[in-house]
Design a protein around this motif. Sequence first.
Motif, PDB file in Angstrom:
ATOM      1  N   ASN A   1       0.856  -1.185   0.000  1.00  0.00           N
ATOM      2  CA  ASN A   1       0.000   0.000   0.000  1.00  0.00           C
ATOM      3  C   ASN A   1       0.891   1.233   0.000  1.00  0.00           C
ATOM      4  O   ASN A   1       2.040   1.211   0.461  1.00  0.00           O
ATOM      5  CB  ASN A   1      -0.970   0.004   1.196  1.00  0.00           C
ATOM      6  CG  ASN A   1      -0.236   0.178   2.500  1.00  0.00           C
ATOM      7  OD1 ASN A   1       0.162   1.287   2.850  1.00  0.00           O
ATOM      8  ND2 ASN A   1      -0.067  -0.952   3.221  1.00  0.00           N
ATOM      9  N   ASN A   2       0.360   2.317  -0.558  1.00  0.00           N
ATOM     10  CA  ASN A   2       1.139   3.562  -0.652  1.00  0.00           C
ATOM     11  C   ASN A   2       0.366   4.757  -0.102  1.00  0.00           C
ATOM     12  O   ASN A   2       0.498   5.863  -0.598  1.00  0.00           O
ATOM     13  CB  ASN A   2       1.563   3.820  -2.097  1.00  0.00           C
ATOM     14  CG  ASN A   2       0.370   3.988  -3.018  1.00  0.00           C
ATOM     15  OD1 ASN A   2      -0.779   3.947  -2.572  1.00  0.00           O
ATOM     16  ND2 ASN A   2       0.634   4.208  -4.294  1.00  0.00           N
ATOM     17  N   SER A   3      -0.466   4.499   0.901  1.00  0.00           N
ATOM     18  CA  SER A   3      -1.303   5.485   1.601  1.00  0.00           C
ATOM     19  C   SER A   3      -2.543   5.899   0.813  1.00  0.00           C
ATOM     20  O   SER A   3      -3.473   6.458   1.377  1.00  0.00           O
ATOM     21  CB  SER A   3      -0.490   6.747   1.988  1.00  0.00           C
ATOM     22  OG  SER A   3      -0.245   7.554   0.856  1.00  0.00           O
TER      23      SER A   3
ATOM     24  N   ARG B 200      -3.797   3.623  -1.865  1.00  0.00           N
ATOM     25  CA  ARG B 200      -4.456   2.367  -2.244  1.00  0.00           C
ATOM     26  C   ARG B 200      -3.592   1.188  -1.850  1.00  0.00           C
ATOM     27  O   ARG B 200      -2.388   1.319  -1.617  1.00  0.00           O
ATOM     28  CB  ARG B 200      -4.750   2.328  -3.748  1.00  0.00           C
ATOM     29  CG  ARG B 200      -3.521   2.251  -4.630  1.00  0.00           C
ATOM     30  CD  ARG B 200      -3.898   2.376  -6.100  1.00  0.00           C
ATOM     31  NE  ARG B 200      -2.743   2.244  -6.977  1.00  0.00           N
ATOM     32  CZ  ARG B 200      -2.376   1.126  -7.578  1.00  0.00           C
ATOM     33  NH1 ARG B 200      -3.070   0.025  -7.364  1.00  0.00           N
ATOM     34  NH2 ARG B 200      -1.317   1.105  -8.363  1.00  0.00           N
ATOM     35  N   SER B 201      -4.249   0.019  -1.800  1.00  0.00           N
ATOM     36  CA  SER B 201      -3.564  -1.238  -1.502  1.00  0.00           C
ATOM     37  C   SER B 201      -3.686  -2.172  -2.701  1.00  0.00           C
ATOM     38  O   SER B 201      -4.679  -2.139  -3.441  1.00  0.00           O
ATOM     39  CB  SER B 201      -4.179  -1.903  -0.264  1.00  0.00           C
ATOM     40  OG  SER B 201      -4.038  -1.074   0.871  1.00  0.00           O
ATOM     41  N   PHE B 202      -2.689  -2.962  -2.887  1.00  0.00           N
ATOM     42  CA  PHE B 202      -2.775  -3.933  -3.981  1.00  0.00           C
ATOM     43  C   PHE B 202      -1.964  -5.169  -3.615  1.00  0.00           C
ATOM     44  O   PHE B 202      -1.108  -5.145  -2.723  1.00  0.00           O
ATOM     45  CB  PHE B 202      -2.307  -3.337  -5.311  1.00  0.00           C
ATOM     46  CG  PHE B 202      -0.923  -2.751  -5.276  1.00  0.00           C
ATOM     47  CD1 PHE B 202       0.179  -3.504  -5.656  1.00  0.00           C
ATOM     48  CD2 PHE B 202      -0.720  -1.427  -4.878  1.00  0.00           C
ATOM     49  CE1 PHE B 202       1.453  -2.965  -5.643  1.00  0.00           C
ATOM     50  CE2 PHE B 202       0.549  -0.879  -4.869  1.00  0.00           C
ATOM     51  CZ  PHE B 202       1.645  -1.640  -5.244  1.00  0.00           C
ATOM     52  N   THR B 203      -2.268  -6.264  -4.338  1.00  0.00           N
ATOM     53  CA  THR B 203      -1.648  -7.555  -4.069  1.00  0.00           C
ATOM     54  C   THR B 203      -0.917  -8.043  -5.312  1.00  0.00           C
ATOM     55  O   THR B 203      -1.479  -8.024  -6.415  1.00  0.00           O
ATOM     56  CB  THR B 203      -2.715  -8.597  -3.669  1.00  0.00           C
ATOM     57  OG1 THR B 203      -3.365  -8.153  -2.471  1.00  0.00           O
ATOM     58  CG2 THR B 203      -2.080  -9.962  -3.432  1.00  0.00           C
ATOM     59  N   LEU B 204       0.317  -8.457  -5.133  1.00  0.00           N
ATOM     60  CA  LEU B 204       1.114  -9.027  -6.210  1.00  0.00           C
ATOM     61  C   LEU B 204       1.126 -10.550  -6.044  1.00  0.00           C
ATOM     62  O   LEU B 204       1.507 -11.065  -5.004  1.00  0.00           O
ATOM     63  CB  LEU B 204       2.542  -8.473  -6.159  1.00  0.00           C
ATOM     64  CG  LEU B 204       3.527  -9.043  -7.193  1.00  0.00           C
ATOM     65  CD1 LEU B 204       3.079  -8.738  -8.610  1.00  0.00           C
ATOM     66  CD2 LEU B 204       4.931  -8.509  -6.931  1.00  0.00           C
ATOM     67  N   ASP B 205       0.678 -11.234  -7.085  1.00  0.00           N
ATOM     68  CA  ASP B 205       0.584 -12.695  -7.036  1.00  0.00           C
ATOM     69  C   ASP B 205       1.672 -13.301  -7.930  1.00  0.00           C
ATOM     70  O   ASP B 205       1.557 -13.314  -9.157  1.00  0.00           O
ATOM     71  CB  ASP B 205      -0.797 -13.154  -7.501  1.00  0.00           C
ATOM     72  CG  ASP B 205      -1.030 -14.639  -7.258  1.00  0.00           C
ATOM     73  OD1 ASP B 205      -0.072 -15.343  -6.906  1.00  0.00           O
ATOM     74  OD2 ASP B 205      -2.183 -15.085  -7.439  1.00  0.00           O
TER      75      ASP B 205
END
Length: 437
Positions: free
Chosen positions: A303-305, A307-312
């Motif tokens: 996350n970068n304040s 948004r959050s994201f997931t790397l698969d």
Amino acid sequence: MRLLLIVLLLICHAQAQVILYQNNDYNGWSASFSAGDFPLSALTAAGGVNNAGSSITVPKGWTVTLYDSDAQAGSSVTLTADSANLGTLSFDNKTTSLRVIAPTAGTAVASGNWSSPATWGGALPGPEQDVIIPQGITVMLDTTTEVGSILVLGVLRAAPVNMALTCDSLVVTGTTALFEVGTEATRFQNALTITLKGLPSEADSMMGAKVIGSMNGGILHIHGPDRVNWTQLNATATKNAKSITLKDPVDWRVGEEIVIASTDFDAHQAETRVITNVSLDQRTISFTQGLQWMHYGALQNYNNSTRSFTLDERAEVGLLTHSIKIQGDAESETSGFGGHMMAMMCNCGPKPGKGWIQGVELYRMGQKGIVGRYPWHWHNVGDATGEYIKGSSIHHSFNRVVVVHNTNNALIEDTVGYDHIGHGYFIEDGSETGNTF
């Protein structure tokens, strides 16, 4: 009396000929032909006329191909029965040359089971004997057998039994020609292994050698069971581990082979293993030999304040084993000359071949360094709407995985490719459209 009957039968067979007639309904001048190739000079010598001929008689078990150009070239039509009006085949007054094939012990003379001598006129085809299934005849492949080449002008259908077929090639050509192993609605549930053993010297000018292919409107339908074809790790598998945990439950079985993808910059860290145990929840797979490499199996959250994201980057795990297996012979290992499969547009008719492939394992396929000879290949088909290869595996290939050439709207889905020479999934011209990978 018995000797006289045999003599009469031999005389009748010797005198049987294909006869081309000037007009419909077997009228006008006629020209007779025994077995062989007949260019224009031979056609006229027999009493025929160039770009003429409106009806034809074909003795039982014989095959004749009419061509609209000299020396057995150009567009063609193949017949295994009489036609009172060649116009119904769009070949009225077009014959310039022809090829006549007399029946052999490898020509089916009646619909029936492969294992029945009556299907072949008394004797089953043997090893290295070429087989022809004429138009209008349906042969049910119901036994393990080895032959030479197989030319399907009618229908060759696999019976629901476990068996193996070994042949030089299997070519399906003509608008009524079909090779069928199950259907999309009713899958083939048994074990079938097809081994291709043709030699480079046996190649023809269109499909080459060691091929299963369709052209001139011929159709391939090969449908194995639906399987969980691939998933991902659900936890990192460490070096020397003898089991892996999967993201999804699978239907994989003891004795089947899987491949675990590399998660390193080195693609050669992919590894195959044979399953020795499957947990009750079907998510833990065990094997005897420990892993040589680590395979990453965790999600990475960021996350970068804002948004959050997931790397698969979890390793993919694919199923290589399927109950329908099409393979090159053992000689493929040393020569790099494996089997190949294709649906193609040829100069022998107005329609391309078609192909539907699912639930199939292709092994030792592709021909090293030879353009156009790949494990599965659509060649100049044009519009392939509805056609597909899916739910399959292609491994240990000597030339790519799947090639789409001058063909649009095909589907390539859930097919595992591993251990292949050259780019795997390949669009040849770059002008192809509508294909879904």
